[in-house]
Design a protein around this motif. Sequence first.
Motif, PDB file in Angstrom:
ATOM      1  N   GLU A 551       0.833  -1.208   0.000  1.00 28.15           N
ATOM      2  CA  GLU A 551       0.000   0.000   0.000  1.00 28.15           C
ATOM      3  C   GLU A 551       0.865   1.254   0.000  1.00 28.15           C
ATOM      4  O   GLU A 551       0.561   2.246  -0.684  1.00 28.15           O
ATOM      5  N   TYR A 552       1.978   1.217   0.752  1.00 34.89           N
ATOM      6  CA  TYR A 552       2.905   2.349   0.760  1.00 34.89           C
ATOM      7  C   TYR A 552       3.463   2.596  -0.638  1.00 34.89           C
ATOM      8  O   TYR A 552       3.518   3.736  -1.112  1.00 34.89           O
ATOM      9  N   HIS A 553       3.860   1.528  -1.317  1.00 36.37           N
ATOM     10  CA  HIS A 553       4.399   1.677  -2.668  1.00 36.37           C
ATOM     11  C   HIS A 553       3.338   2.211  -3.630  1.00 36.37           C
ATOM     12  O   HIS A 553       3.635   2.993  -4.539  1.00 36.37           O
ATOM     13  N   ALA A 554       2.097   1.805  -3.417  1.00 36.81           N
ATOM     14  CA  ALA A 554       1.033   2.204  -4.336  1.00 36.81           C
ATOM     15  C   ALA A 554       0.591   3.645  -4.130  1.00 36.81           C
ATOM     16  O   ALA A 554       0.264   4.341  -5.090  1.00 36.81           O
ATOM     17  N   SER A 555       0.578   4.110  -2.872  1.00 36.47           N
ATOM     18  CA  SER A 555      -0.046   5.406  -2.601  1.00 36.47           C
ATOM     19  C   SER A 555       0.912   6.492  -2.143  1.00 36.47           C
ATOM     20  O   SER A 555       0.580   7.674  -2.244  1.00 36.47           O
ATOM     21  N   THR A 556       2.085   6.142  -1.654  1.00 34.73           N
ATOM     22  CA  THR A 556       2.931   7.143  -1.010  1.00 34.73           C
ATOM     23  C   THR A 556       4.343   7.201  -1.561  1.00 34.73           C
ATOM     24  O   THR A 556       4.951   8.264  -1.593  1.00 34.73           O
ATOM     25  N   ALA A 557       4.913   6.079  -1.981  1.00 39.56           N
ATOM     26  CA  ALA A 557       6.337   6.033  -2.329  1.00 39.56           C
ATOM     27  C   ALA A 557       6.705   7.037  -3.410  1.00 39.56           C
ATOM     28  O   ALA A 557       7.752   7.694  -3.325  1.00 39.56           O
ATOM     29  N   ASP A 558       5.856   7.186  -4.425  1.00 38.22           N
ATOM     30  CA  ASP A 558       6.184   8.112  -5.508  1.00 38.22           C
ATOM     31  C   ASP A 558       6.274   9.545  -5.002  1.00 38.22           C
ATOM     32  O   ASP A 558       7.127  10.329  -5.432  1.00 38.22           O
ATOM     33  N   ARG A 559       5.367   9.903  -4.078  1.00 35.80           N
ATOM     34  CA  ARG A 559       5.400  11.255  -3.531  1.00 35.80           C
ATOM     35  C   ARG A 559       6.544  11.443  -2.545  1.00 35.80           C
ATOM     36  O   ARG A 559       7.023  12.546  -2.329  1.00 35.80           O
ATOM     37  N   MET A 560       6.986  10.356  -1.925  1.00 31.41           N
ATOM     38  CA  MET A 560       8.082  10.424  -0.970  1.00 31.41           C
ATOM     39  C   MET A 560       9.437  10.522  -1.652  1.00 31.41           C
ATOM     40  O   MET A 560      10.415  10.961  -1.049  1.00 31.41           O
ATOM     41  N   ARG A 561       9.506  10.106  -2.917  1.00 33.41           N
ATOM     42  CA  ARG A 561      10.813   9.930  -3.553  1.00 33.41           C
ATOM     43  C   ARG A 561      11.618  11.225  -3.582  1.00 33.41           C
ATOM     44  O   ARG A 561      12.810  11.242  -3.274  1.00 33.41           O
ATOM     45  N   SER A 562      10.981  12.333  -3.931  1.00 31.89           N
ATOM     46  CA  SER A 562      11.730  13.585  -4.013  1.00 31.89           C
ATOM     47  C   SER A 562      12.203  14.030  -2.633  1.00 31.89           C
ATOM     48  O   SER A 562      13.301  14.575  -2.486  1.00 31.89           O
ATOM     49  N   VAL A 563      11.367  13.777  -1.598  1.00 34.80           N
ATOM     50  CA  VAL A 563      11.759  14.139  -0.238  1.00 34.80           C
ATOM     51  C   VAL A 563      12.941  13.299   0.219  1.00 34.80           C
ATOM     52  O   VAL A 563      13.947  13.807   0.719  1.00 34.80           O
ATOM     53  N   MET A 564      12.846  11.988   0.030  1.00 39.84           N
ATOM     54  CA  MET A 564      13.889  11.096   0.523  1.00 39.84           C
ATOM     55  C   MET A 564      15.179  11.216  -0.273  1.00 39.84           C
ATOM     56  O   MET A 564      16.270  11.036   0.275  1.00 39.84           O
ATOM     57  N   SER A 565      15.090  11.533  -1.555  1.00 38.68           N
ATOM     58  CA  SER A 565      16.315  11.699  -2.338  1.00 38.68           C
ATOM     59  C   SER A 565      17.117  12.884  -1.830  1.00 38.68           C
ATOM     60  O   SER A 565      18.348  12.883  -1.873  1.00 38.68           O
ATOM     61  N   ARG A 566      16.410  13.910  -1.324  1.00 37.36           N
ATOM     62  CA  ARG A 566      17.118  15.064  -0.757  1.00 37.36           C
ATOM     63  C   ARG A 566      17.708  14.722   0.603  1.00 37.36           C
ATOM     64  O   ARG A 566      18.811  15.157   0.939  1.00 37.36           O
ATOM     65  N   LEU A 567      16.985  13.910   1.392  1.00 37.26           N
ATOM     66  CA  LEU A 567      17.457  13.556   2.733  1.00 37.26           C
ATOM     67  C   LEU A 567      18.503  12.451   2.710  1.00 37.26           C
ATOM     68  O   LEU A 567      19.184  12.235   3.716  1.00 37.26           O
ATOM     69  N   ALA A 568      18.622  11.753   1.569  1.00 36.79           N
ATOM     70  CA  ALA A 568      19.541  10.609   1.517  1.00 36.79           C
ATOM     71  C   ALA A 568      20.987  11.026   1.735  1.00 36.79           C
ATOM     72  O   ALA A 568      21.819  10.216   2.141  1.00 36.79           O
ATOM     73  N   HIS A 569      21.309  12.283   1.504  1.00 38.50           N
ATOM     74  CA  HIS A 569      22.702  12.731   1.586  1.00 38.50           C
ATOM     75  C   HIS A 569      23.076  13.216   2.982  1.00 38.50           C
ATOM     76  O   HIS A 569      24.221  13.607   3.209  1.00 38.50           O
ATOM     77  N   GLY A 570      22.155  13.229   3.919  1.00 41.99           N
ATOM     78  CA  GLY A 570      22.483  13.649   5.274  1.00 41.99           C
ATOM     79  C   GLY A 570      21.234  14.032   6.040  1.00 41.99           C
ATOM     80  O   GLY A 570      20.200  14.332   5.455  1.00 41.99           O
ATOM     81  N   GLN A 571      21.342  14.010   7.373  1.00 39.09           N
ATOM     82  CA  GLN A 571      20.202  14.370   8.217  1.00 39.09           C
ATOM     83  C   GLN A 571      20.552  15.569   9.087  1.00 39.09           C
ATOM     84  O   GLN A 571      21.694  15.737   9.520  1.00 39.09           O
ATOM     85  N   HIS A 572      19.545  16.411   9.316  1.00 37.04           N
ATOM     86  CA  HIS A 572      19.696  17.591  10.171  1.00 37.04           C
ATOM     87  C   HIS A 572      18.436  17.706  11.037  1.00 37.04           C
ATOM     88  O   HIS A 572      17.629  18.619  10.848  1.00 37.04           O
ATOM     89  N   PRO A 573      18.245  16.780  11.972  1.00 35.56           N
ATOM     90  CA  PRO A 573      16.994  16.771  12.747  1.00 35.56           C
ATOM     91  C   PRO A 573      16.859  17.996  13.642  1.00 35.56           C
ATOM     92  O   PRO A 573      17.854  18.615  14.037  1.00 35.56           O
ATOM     93  N   THR A 574      15.603  18.333  13.939  1.00 36.51           N
ATOM     94  CA  THR A 574      15.309  19.465  14.798  1.00 36.51           C
ATOM     95  C   THR A 574      15.412  19.099  16.271  1.00 36.51           C
ATOM     96  O   THR A 574      15.681  19.961  17.101  1.00 36.51           O
ATOM     97  N   ALA A 575      15.210  17.828  16.617  1.00 35.33           N
ATOM     98  CA  ALA A 575      15.201  17.442  18.028  1.00 35.33           C
ATOM     99  C   ALA A 575      15.605  15.980  18.188  1.00 35.33           C
ATOM    100  O   ALA A 575      15.368  15.153  17.299  1.00 35.33           O
ATOM    101  N   LEU A 576      16.236  15.711  19.333  1.00 37.57           N
ATOM    102  CA  LEU A 576      16.370  14.342  19.823  1.00 37.57           C
ATOM    103  C   LEU A 576      15.108  14.054  20.614  1.00 37.57           C
ATOM    104  O   LEU A 576      14.809  14.747  21.593  1.00 37.57           O
ATOM    105  N   PHE A 577      14.342  13.068  20.206  1.00 36.89           N
ATOM    106  CA  PHE A 577      13.037  12.777  20.791  1.00 36.89           C
ATOM    107  C   PHE A 577      13.144  11.450  21.544  1.00 36.89           C
ATOM    108  O   PHE A 577      13.269  10.389  20.936  1.00 36.89           O
ATOM    109  N   ILE A 578      13.098  11.515  22.869  1.00 37.34           N
ATOM    110  CA  ILE A 578      13.206  10.327  23.718  1.00 37.34           C
ATOM    111  C   ILE A 578      11.817  10.011  24.229  1.00 37.34           C
ATOM    112  O   ILE A 578      11.207  10.813  24.955  1.00 37.34           O
ATOM    113  N   THR A 579      11.284   8.846  23.883  1.00 36.95           N
ATOM    114  CA  THR A 579       9.934   8.500  24.277  1.00 36.95           C
ATOM    115  C   THR A 579       9.835   7.015  24.551  1.00 36.95           C
ATOM    116  O   THR A 579      10.799   6.259  24.367  1.00 36.95           O
ATOM    117  N   CYS A 580       8.661   6.600  25.001  1.00 37.65           N
ATOM    118  CA  CYS A 580       8.433   5.210  25.380  1.00 37.65           C
ATOM    119  C   CYS A 580       8.281   4.339  24.135  1.00 37.65           C
ATOM    120  O   CYS A 580       7.877   4.803  23.061  1.00 37.65           O
TER     121      CYS A 580
END
Length: 794
Positions: A551-580
Amino acid sequence: MRNDAQGAHPVPPPTPAESTGSHADRKGIAADVGASFVVFLVAVPMSLGIAVASGAPLMAGLVAAAVGGIVAGLVGGSMVQVSGPAAGQTIIIADLLLTYGWRVTCLITVLAGLVQLALGAFRIARAALAVSPAVMHGLLAGVGITIALAQLHVVLGGAPQSSALANLVDLPDQIAHNHTAAVAVGVITIAIMFGWNRLPSVGRLRPSMIPAALVAIGTATTIAALGDWRVETVSLPDSLADAWSLPQLPQAGQWDGIALAVAAVAMVASVESLVSAIAIDRRHNGRRVMLNRELMGQGAANTVSGALGGLPVAGAIVRSTANVRAGGHSPLSTILHGVWILLFVALFAHVVELIPMAALAALLVFIGVQMVSVAHLRDLRRHHEASVYLVTMGGVVFLGLLEGVFLGFALAMVVSLRRLTKLTVTTEESGDRVHVTVHGSLTFLGVPRLAHVLRTVPSGCRVDLDLHVDFMDHAAFEAIHAWRVDHERTGGSVDIDEVHEQWYARSSARSAPAAKTAPGGMARSWAPWDMRGDADREVDPLALLAAGAREYHASTADRMRSVMSRLAHGQHPTALFITCADSRVVPNLITASGPGDLFTVRNMGNLVPAPGDTNDGSVGAAVEYAVNVLRVPSIVVCGHSHCGAMQALLDRAHLEQGDAATAYMRRWLSAGEASLAHAGAYSGALAGLPTAEALRRLAQANVEQQIGRLLEYPVVRERVESGTLELTGMYYDLESARVHLLDTGTGRFTPVLGVQDVAAPVPRPRADAAGKDQPADESSSGASSRPSCWTPEA
């Protein structure tokens, strides 16, 4: 002294930053003056060349360049766009000249300018951007080919034919028989245009500092003059007064054609100018273009240019790019370039008359070829619009500009309608169960195909109908609903699951079927498997995961591709999130964040072991990596209600002597001993409280305790003390699905207000990596403006 509504107040002394303002202004003016000379050197040969290609008087090109710079610069809404005669209108002007003559063409330019002024005054500039880019790029490519084919004959020493097709047919004969000095001038010009910017830099001197067009025209002119070559050169009138052509009214029966010509000139000039202004905005950091004001500036420039006997004016991407690269950052550079053109014509007209016509023709050949952009065609091909580009280009070349544009518009509409009606229906059978999946827009045009598939479903079976549709009209609803009623009447069952909008659920409210459409109306992207009907369909966990991936491949992966291709080269997170590790807490969901926003650590009870604790070093490693390497500006500790780890602490399970099967859990929970003390469990503060209330107090006290534990890490404490790191406490209540934040002033957890709770929430400034507050986005509001939950925070 300064007077205002509150009375008189002395003006404070300037700050150091303010005291340097005049110096910065002088530096900015100097940059604009320098850029204006560069644009002037680019504009003169290009304006002459466009006038040649249009068949208009050569002075008309220079008049349009001067007016475009001065008037559009003064009135327009772009900081750096340079206006002047544009190659995209050469075919229109050439045709108007043959049909109506030059003075009537000037009247058409004036009227087109008035139309643009009216469009800008009514604030409908953005409507011009509705033109498909494929049509515009195809139009420019067709114009470029037409110009190149016509001017290539001039370079070869001949004369252009009446049409692009005739020019193409006659080209071999021109190549075979004409070898005059004009050919040498043209070859020199094209060679320099092609190779100038490819030359290596010499120290700080780069070839791009001097416009290639100036070098090419200047070199060809110098060689032709020194060699006394017999070539046709530019001929200008003796004075500006002689060049001034007043607009003239057309003959009585020509007004219908004039109206169409005015609309064509206004449309092409407006769209070309606005698209150019938006494109050039990506290359500078100043104020963004005000589209309606820019359209009015173009209209004023065309009105004045036509009245003075000039060509139509439009925003020119080549000259605008040269302006930005040369350091121009305000309309001053645009205005001054027009002033330099006027001075040049008035004082150095005899220099212009030395330029060989073959050199200008060669310049036009080079520009025309560049207008056929392979990069644009490649991008359009990825979006399945290459056919619109090619049809428009071919129509402009072989039929005419308006015919090509109409063909391109028609095909663009057909392509859009095809996309709107594109529908994919698939079926899978498993025993007595049939899974039907529908993708696309479900309109009456797709009903026949859907009805055909649904009729093939065996009667009496269980059907899962997944609707991945972005729109459903009433005809489609009626078809699905009628089939569902008939299928259930024969003993079958239908479970309809809508992945995006609840189109069917809303339409069926007045005529509800036998069973509910979607449990609670939940969006499929965050509804649990057992609330979607999937749990009955596939009970194997691995099969559920695989189905989710499909379902992810059918409905979301194509729209995610441009986002993930940009993030594939490095991460710059806004927060360290510690949770249960609790499966009911979804960090990206409760923070409306996406990939790359949160560096997440999850464990039982969201515990942070003390530094040096040998039981587990994974949390400490994550803290060190997030703070030292990723340089996160924030750490969030998030607890939640109904926490199993907190219940185990409250029951003292970590103190019991259990079997080996719970040894790791008991050892881990011992790190929460301090939280029990902080909540008052040993002083009796939790005694007698309802279990839910005791758990809430313990979970919130545990969040505070873990924040204190984080400060025991030297890397965290140093950055908090320096103001570059912020620690935040968060609590998530499962029953109300509300997020609470720890108020460090009162020590209480207060709920975060939603859009429905406040009328106009004030965006909270975020701290950057240096600890400085960043201004909130002007477009932000209580609701996230991002398109979906998986888009990273900008």
